[in-house]
Design a protein around this motif. Structure first.
Motif: not given
Length: 85
Positions: A56-57, A65, A84, A41, A2, A4-5
């Motif tokens: 997310q992947s 997003a 993103l 999501f 995670l 990037w989050v």
């Protein structure tokens, strides 16, 4: 991953709760706050950090997003979105 989050999650009774957010991360820029509950999501229900990670992947840099979120202490839900990095 995670990264990037840059958020930490805790799973509570089949909910995903934002536990921590790093400054200047995507999550910070989108507007997440500690205690927010992430319900969806990209229109997919998420009930655990693992499910969040699965969604997310499948997305990459430059894609949008969209999150359905119940802000901490609120009964209403809101949408939060961003592109993103």
């Amino acid at each position: 991953d995670l990264q990037w989050v840059r958020m930490a999650f805790r799973d509570f009774s089949r909910t995903v709760v934002v536990w921590d957010i790093r400054s200047d991360s995507f999550a910070d820029k989108v507007g997440f706050s500690k205690g927010d509950v992430i319900l969806e999501f990209n229109r997919i229900p998420v009930n655990s950090a693992d499910e969040f990670g699965q969604v997310q992947s499948k997305i990459t840099s430059g894609q949008d997003a969209v999150f359905l979120v119940r802000p901490r202490g609120a009964s209403r839900t809101i949408f939060m979105a961003g592109t993103l990095p």
